[in-house]
Design an enzyme around this catalytic site. Sequence first.
Site, PDB file in Angstrom:
ATOM      1  N   ASP A  31     -18.056   9.193  70.362  1.00  0.00           N
ATOM      2  CA  ASP A  31     -18.706  10.185  71.297  1.00  0.00           C
ATOM      3  C   ASP A  31     -19.326   9.288  72.548  1.00  0.00           C
ATOM      4  OD1 ASP A  31     -20.000  12.372  72.409  1.00  0.00           O
ATOM      5  OD2 ASP A  31     -21.846  11.608  71.954  1.00  0.00           O
ATOM      6  N   SER A  32     -19.575   9.893  73.571  1.00  0.00           N
ATOM      7  CA  SER A  32     -19.967   9.147  74.660  1.00  0.00           C
ATOM      8  C   SER A  32     -21.459   8.551  74.485  1.00  0.00           C
ATOM      9  CB  SER A  32     -20.199  10.206  76.104  1.00  0.00           C
ATOM     10  OG  SER A  32     -21.412  11.181  75.429  1.00  0.00           O
ATOM     11  N   TYR A  63     -20.006  11.620  79.703  1.00  0.00           N
ATOM     12  CA  TYR A  63     -18.414  11.832  79.964  1.00  0.00           C
ATOM     13  C   TYR A  63     -18.436  13.218  80.651  1.00  0.00           C
ATOM     14  CZ  TYR A  63     -16.689   8.406  76.846  1.00  0.00           C
ATOM     15  OH  TYR A  63     -16.493   7.349  76.046  1.00  0.00           O
ATOM     16  N   CYS A  94     -16.957  14.574  70.375  1.00  0.00           N
ATOM     17  CA  CYS A  94     -17.372  14.831  71.585  1.00  0.00           C
ATOM     18  C   CYS A  94     -16.384  16.102  72.146  1.00  0.00           C
ATOM     19  CB  CYS A  94     -17.080  13.605  72.334  1.00  0.00           C
ATOM     20  SG  CYS A  94     -17.313  13.797  74.115  1.00  0.00           S
ATOM     21  N   THR A  96     -16.140  17.107  75.151  1.00  0.00           N
ATOM     22  CA  THR A  96     -15.388  16.648  76.294  1.00  0.00           C
ATOM     23  C   THR A  96     -14.149  15.791  76.361  1.00  0.00           C
ATOM     24  OG1 THR A  96     -17.689  16.553  77.267  1.00  0.00           O
ATOM     25  CG2 THR A  96     -15.975  15.835  78.698  1.00  0.00           C
ATOM     26  N   GLU A 173     -30.090  12.043  75.426  1.00  0.00           N
ATOM     27  CA  GLU A 173     -30.338  10.558  75.301  1.00  0.00           C
ATOM     28  C   GLU A 173     -31.546  10.016  75.757  1.00  0.00           C
ATOM     29  OE1 GLU A 173     -27.374   8.433  74.939  1.00  0.00           O
ATOM     30  OE2 GLU A 173     -26.061  10.085  74.121  1.00  0.00           O
ATOM     31  N   CYS A 205     -21.228  21.012  72.792  1.00  0.00           N
ATOM     32  CA  CYS A 205     -21.502  19.574  73.187  1.00  0.00           C
ATOM     33  C   CYS A 205     -21.854  19.216  71.905  1.00  0.00           C
ATOM     34  CB  CYS A 205     -22.167  19.749  74.292  1.00  0.00           C
ATOM     35  SG  CYS A 205     -22.717  17.670  74.811  1.00  0.00           S
ATOM     36  N   THR A 206     -21.485  17.988  71.663  1.00  0.00           N
ATOM     37  CA  THR A 206     -22.287  17.410  70.221  1.00  0.00           C
ATOM     38  C   THR A 206     -23.822  16.747  70.420  1.00  0.00           C
ATOM     39  OG1 THR A 206     -21.157  15.198  70.646  1.00  0.00           O
ATOM     40  CG2 THR A 206     -20.072  16.916  69.279  1.00  0.00           C
ATOM     41  N   HIS A 207     -23.998  16.910  71.682  1.00  0.00           N
ATOM     42  CA  HIS A 207     -25.752  16.352  71.875  1.00  0.00           C
ATOM     43  C   HIS A 207     -26.425  17.704  71.466  1.00  0.00           C
ATOM     44  CE1 HIS A 207     -24.221  12.839  73.900  1.00  0.00           C
ATOM     45  NE2 HIS A 207     -25.197  12.397  74.033  1.00  0.00           N
TER      46      HIS A 207
HETATM   47  N1  DGL Z   1     -21.445  14.919  73.474  1.00  0.00           N
HETATM   48  C1  DGL Z   1     -20.270  15.007  74.296  1.00  0.00           C
HETATM   49  C2  DGL Z   1     -19.779  16.348  74.080  1.00  0.00           C
HETATM   50  O1  DGL Z   1     -19.614  16.959  73.191  1.00  0.00           O
HETATM   51  C3  DGL Z   1     -20.439  14.337  75.643  1.00  0.00           C
HETATM   52  C4  DGL Z   1     -21.619  14.787  76.341  1.00  0.00           C
HETATM   53  C5  DGL Z   1     -21.789  13.804  77.601  1.00  0.00           C
HETATM   54  O2  DGL Z   1     -21.592  12.644  77.528  1.00  0.00           O
HETATM   55  O3  DGL Z   1     -21.456  14.600  78.880  1.00  0.00           O
HETATM   56  O4  DGL Z   1     -19.076  16.780  75.067  1.00  0.00           O
END
Ligand code: DGL
Length: 291
Positions: A31-32, A63, A94, A96, A173, A205-207
């Site tokens: 992931d990012s 990302y 991720c 993205t 983050e 988004c995995t965050h």
């Molecule tokens: N966690 C990522 C996703 O699922 C990327 C978030 C990012 O870096 O912008 O999209």
Amino acid sequence: MFLNDQHQTEQKNWRNRFIKIDRDAPIGVFDSGVGGLTVAREIMRNLPSEKIVYFGDTARVPYGSKSKETIIRYSRQIIHFLREQQVKAIVIACNTASAFALDAVKDELDIPVLGVIEAGARVAAEETHNKRVGVIGTLGTVGSGIHEAFLKHLDPEITVIGKACPLFVPLVEEGWLHDPVTTEVASRYLQELKQQEIDTLILGCTHYPLIRSTIREVMGQNVRLVNPAYETALQLKALLAELDISSSGTGEEEFPYRFYVSDLADEFKDFANSILPYDVSMAKKIDIEKY
Ligand code: DGL
């Protein structure tokens, strides 16, 4: 009959591509930053015999605001690094990178690779009753329209309402998971979706599962929140079984889970320890631009 034969041949060719895979090699997950840990966590819970090599691109996060070309380049570099770690399969944890790079990289690889978008879309299509599904994600993911394409393919009657929430990633983050600022930002972003009468919302988004309680508070109890991480782990389990490359579960590893980042290794380690069911003793910084 002919179509069936053709399908079987395609399946056989696909399997033959992966014929020399070591079943006891680790799974590569990337992931990012810390978001992919929500997927790694589900793999740990649901595939306890599998080892993991995790890479978080903490030097280049986010990302979500970068171009497709850049994300493909980053993904290729990370995959190169993970291949060097002898992984047997890769999970792009991720959205993205799944949206922008999965198609570009999957045919370049001689190991299986999975993204996180299909799993989320499938669950949402099953869960929605009123066929109005919201998707929140980065600018890149929402702009790509990929969830909508999957959902419409599964059920053309589904209406998809996307909303990019670019400030969520830096807030996560930063570790502001339960903070009034995060609640305020979420209220602003999600206001529009609340007026759209969606009954299901994909955390695209995995965050975002890390601020699930804030999103829940803002959206209310009547909207189902779909976290694709669990389904992705199940999809991975099924894929490994189908290819007959599930871990044999033999042999004790001192470090079954290894963590690498492109920056801020100690901060990453502390964060990982706060959310994983595993004691992370070390995260190692590597120079990803070398790959
Ligand atoms: N966690 C990522 C996703 O699922 C990327 C978030 C990012 O870096 O912008 O999209």
